[in-house]
Write a protein that holds these residues in place. Structure first.
Motif, PDB file in Angstrom:
ATOM      1  N   ARG A   5       0.830  -1.210   0.000  1.00 18.72           N
ATOM      2  CA  ARG A   5       0.000   0.000   0.000  1.00 18.72           C
ATOM      3  C   ARG A   5       0.861   1.254   0.000  1.00 18.72           C
ATOM      4  O   ARG A   5       0.533   2.234  -0.670  1.00 18.72           O
ATOM      5  CB  ARG A   5      -0.945   0.006   1.188  1.00 18.72           C
ATOM      6  N   ILE A   6       1.941   1.217   0.748  1.00 16.72           N
ATOM      7  CA  ILE A   6       2.853   2.369   0.767  1.00 16.72           C
ATOM      8  C   ILE A   6       3.473   2.568  -0.619  1.00 16.72           C
ATOM      9  O   ILE A   6       3.586   3.686  -1.110  1.00 16.72           O
ATOM     10  CB  ILE A   6       3.940   2.185   1.854  1.00 16.72           C
ATOM     11  N   GLY A   7       3.852   1.479  -1.261  1.00 19.49           N
ATOM     12  CA  GLY A   7       4.419   1.565  -2.610  1.00 19.49           C
ATOM     13  C   GLY A   7       3.423   2.122  -3.613  1.00 19.49           C
ATOM     14  O   GLY A   7       3.767   2.949  -4.460  1.00 19.49           O
ATOM     15  N   ILE A   8       2.175   1.677  -3.522  1.00 17.16           N
ATOM     16  CA  ILE A   8       1.134   2.185  -4.418  1.00 17.16           C
ATOM     17  C   ILE A   8       0.884   3.661  -4.164  1.00 17.16           C
ATOM     18  O   ILE A   8       0.753   4.455  -5.096  1.00 17.16           O
ATOM     19  CB  ILE A   8      -0.161   1.356  -4.264  1.00 17.16           C
ATOM     20  N   ALA A   9       0.835   4.049  -2.888  1.00 18.23           N
ATOM     21  CA  ALA A   9       0.612   5.455  -2.546  1.00 18.23           C
ATOM     22  C   ALA A   9       1.757   6.321  -3.064  1.00 18.23           C
ATOM     23  O   ALA A   9       1.534   7.408  -3.614  1.00 18.23           O
ATOM     24  CB  ALA A   9       0.455   5.621  -1.041  1.00 18.23           C
ATOM     25  N   LEU A  10       2.993   5.854  -2.898  1.00 19.58           N
ATOM     26  CA  LEU A  10       4.152   6.593  -3.401  1.00 19.58           C
ATOM     27  C   LEU A  10       4.106   6.713  -4.927  1.00 19.58           C
ATOM     28  O   LEU A  10       4.399   7.778  -5.482  1.00 19.58           O
ATOM     29  CB  LEU A  10       5.446   5.914  -2.977  1.00 19.58           C
ATOM     30  N   ALA A  11       3.734   5.639  -5.616  1.00 22.82           N
ATOM     31  CA  ALA A  11       3.642   5.671  -7.066  1.00 22.82           C
ATOM     32  C   ALA A  11       2.573   6.665  -7.524  1.00 22.82           C
ATOM     33  O   ALA A  11       2.766   7.397  -8.496  1.00 22.82           O
ATOM     34  CB  ALA A  11       3.342   4.276  -7.612  1.00 22.82           C
ATOM     35  N   LEU A  12       1.447   6.705  -6.818  1.00 20.45           N
ATOM     36  CA  LEU A  12       0.395   7.653  -7.160  1.00 20.45           C
ATOM     37  C   LEU A  12       0.839   9.094  -6.924  1.00 20.45           C
ATOM     38  O   LEU A  12       0.551   9.976  -7.734  1.00 20.45           O
ATOM     39  CB  LEU A  12      -0.877   7.355  -6.366  1.00 20.45           C
ATOM     40  N   ILE A  13       1.543   9.333  -5.838  1.00 19.76           N
ATOM     41  CA  ILE A  13       2.026  10.679  -5.539  1.00 19.76           C
ATOM     42  C   ILE A  13       3.044  11.127  -6.578  1.00 19.76           C
ATOM     43  O   ILE A  13       2.968  12.249  -7.097  1.00 19.76           O
ATOM     44  CB  ILE A  13       2.616  10.746  -4.107  1.00 19.76           C
ATOM     45  N   VAL A  14       3.981  10.262  -6.931  1.00 19.47           N
ATOM     46  CA  VAL A  14       4.992  10.598  -7.938  1.00 19.47           C
ATOM     47  C   VAL A  14       4.323  10.827  -9.290  1.00 19.47           C
ATOM     48  O   VAL A  14       4.658  11.764 -10.022  1.00 19.47           O
ATOM     49  CB  VAL A  14       6.072   9.499  -8.016  1.00 19.47           C
ATOM     50  N   GLY A  15       3.345   9.987  -9.631  1.00 25.45           N
ATOM     51  CA  GLY A  15       2.621  10.161 -10.891  1.00 25.45           C
ATOM     52  C   GLY A  15       1.870  11.478 -10.939  1.00 25.45           C
ATOM     53  O   GLY A  15       1.872  12.175 -11.955  1.00 25.45           O
ATOM     54  N   ALA A  16       1.205  11.835  -9.828  1.00 24.00           N
ATOM     55  CA  ALA A  16       0.465  13.099  -9.779  1.00 24.00           C
ATOM     56  C   ALA A  16       1.410  14.291  -9.893  1.00 24.00           C
ATOM     57  O   ALA A  16       1.117  15.270 -10.591  1.00 24.00           O
ATOM     58  CB  ALA A  16      -0.342  13.185  -8.487  1.00 24.00           C
ATOM     59  N   LEU A  17       2.554  14.226  -9.230  1.00 28.98           N
ATOM     60  CA  LEU A  17       3.536  15.308  -9.333  1.00 28.98           C
ATOM     61  C   LEU A  17       4.086  15.427 -10.752  1.00 28.98           C
ATOM     62  O   LEU A  17       4.292  16.534 -11.263  1.00 28.98           O
ATOM     63  CB  LEU A  17       4.673  15.095  -8.338  1.00 28.98           C
ATOM     64  N   ALA A  18       4.318  14.297 -11.399  1.00 34.38           N
ATOM     65  CA  ALA A  18       4.827  14.331 -12.770  1.00 34.38           C
ATOM     66  C   ALA A  18       3.803  14.951 -13.720  1.00 34.38           C
ATOM     67  O   ALA A  18       4.155  15.714 -14.619  1.00 34.38           O
ATOM     68  CB  ALA A  18       5.189  12.924 -13.233  1.00 34.38           C
ATOM     69  N   LEU A  19       2.534  14.633 -13.529  1.00 33.90           N
ATOM     70  CA  LEU A  19       1.494  15.204 -14.391  1.00 33.90           C
ATOM     71  C   LEU A  19       1.313  16.695 -14.156  1.00 33.90           C
ATOM     72  O   LEU A  19       1.129  17.460 -15.100  1.00 33.90           O
ATOM     73  CB  LEU A  19       0.173  14.477 -14.173  1.00 33.90           C
ATOM     74  N   THR A  20       1.371  17.134 -12.909  1.00 37.07           N
ATOM     75  CA  THR A  20       1.187  18.556 -12.640  1.00 37.07           C
ATOM     76  C   THR A  20       2.404  19.377 -13.065  1.00 37.07           C
ATOM     77  O   THR A  20       2.266  20.562 -13.342  1.00 37.07           O
ATOM     78  CB  THR A  20       0.894  18.815 -11.156  1.00 37.07           C
ATOM     79  N   ALA A  21       3.560  18.752 -13.135  1.00 35.03           N
ATOM     80  CA  ALA A  21       4.752  19.475 -13.589  1.00 35.03           C
ATOM     81  C   ALA A  21       4.653  19.819 -15.071  1.00 35.03           C
ATOM     82  O   ALA A  21       5.288  20.760 -15.533  1.00 35.03           O
ATOM     83  CB  ALA A  21       6.001  18.637 -13.328  1.00 35.03           C
TER      84      ALA A  21
END
Length: 104
Positions: A5-21
């Motif tokens: 779950r921590i890995g999935i949450a981290l992947a989602l956070i990194v993905g969201a940051l990449a999209l907003t950048a």
């Protein structure tokens, strides 16, 4: 299970940051006057964008996109010009697939 779950949450956070950048911001250099690039210059810049991109790799003063433009009409012309260059090969590929299917 919590590490997953921590890995999935981290992947989602990194993905969201990449999209907003990659989100587009306002063009603070745009001008609304006779000197601003409009539809026709946008069309031309989109049309010559492959050559301009190669030149921009070697010269710092060359850009693909005119920053001092009048907004939506320049963007529309640029996209039409780019699609005229890069979008034309798709139809030919479909015709070739249809011919191969007909030969079977």
């Amino acid at each position: 299970m919590t590490m997953r779950r921590i890995g999935i949450a981290l992947a989602l956070i990194v993905g969201a940051l990449a999209l907003t950048a990659c989100a587009a911001g306002p063009n603070t250099a745009s001008v609304a006057g006779p000197d601003a690039a409009g539809f026709w210059l946008g069309l031309w810049h989109g049309f010559i964008s492959p050559v301009t991109f190669i030149v921009s790799l070697f010269k710092d003063g060359v850009g693909i996109y005119e920053v001092r433009n009048n907004g939506g009409w320049y963007d529309f012309g640029f996209m039409v010009g780019v699609s005229m260059i890069f979008g034309s090969s798709g139809r030919g590929g479909g015709a070739a697939r249809r011919r191969r299917r007909a030969d079977r």
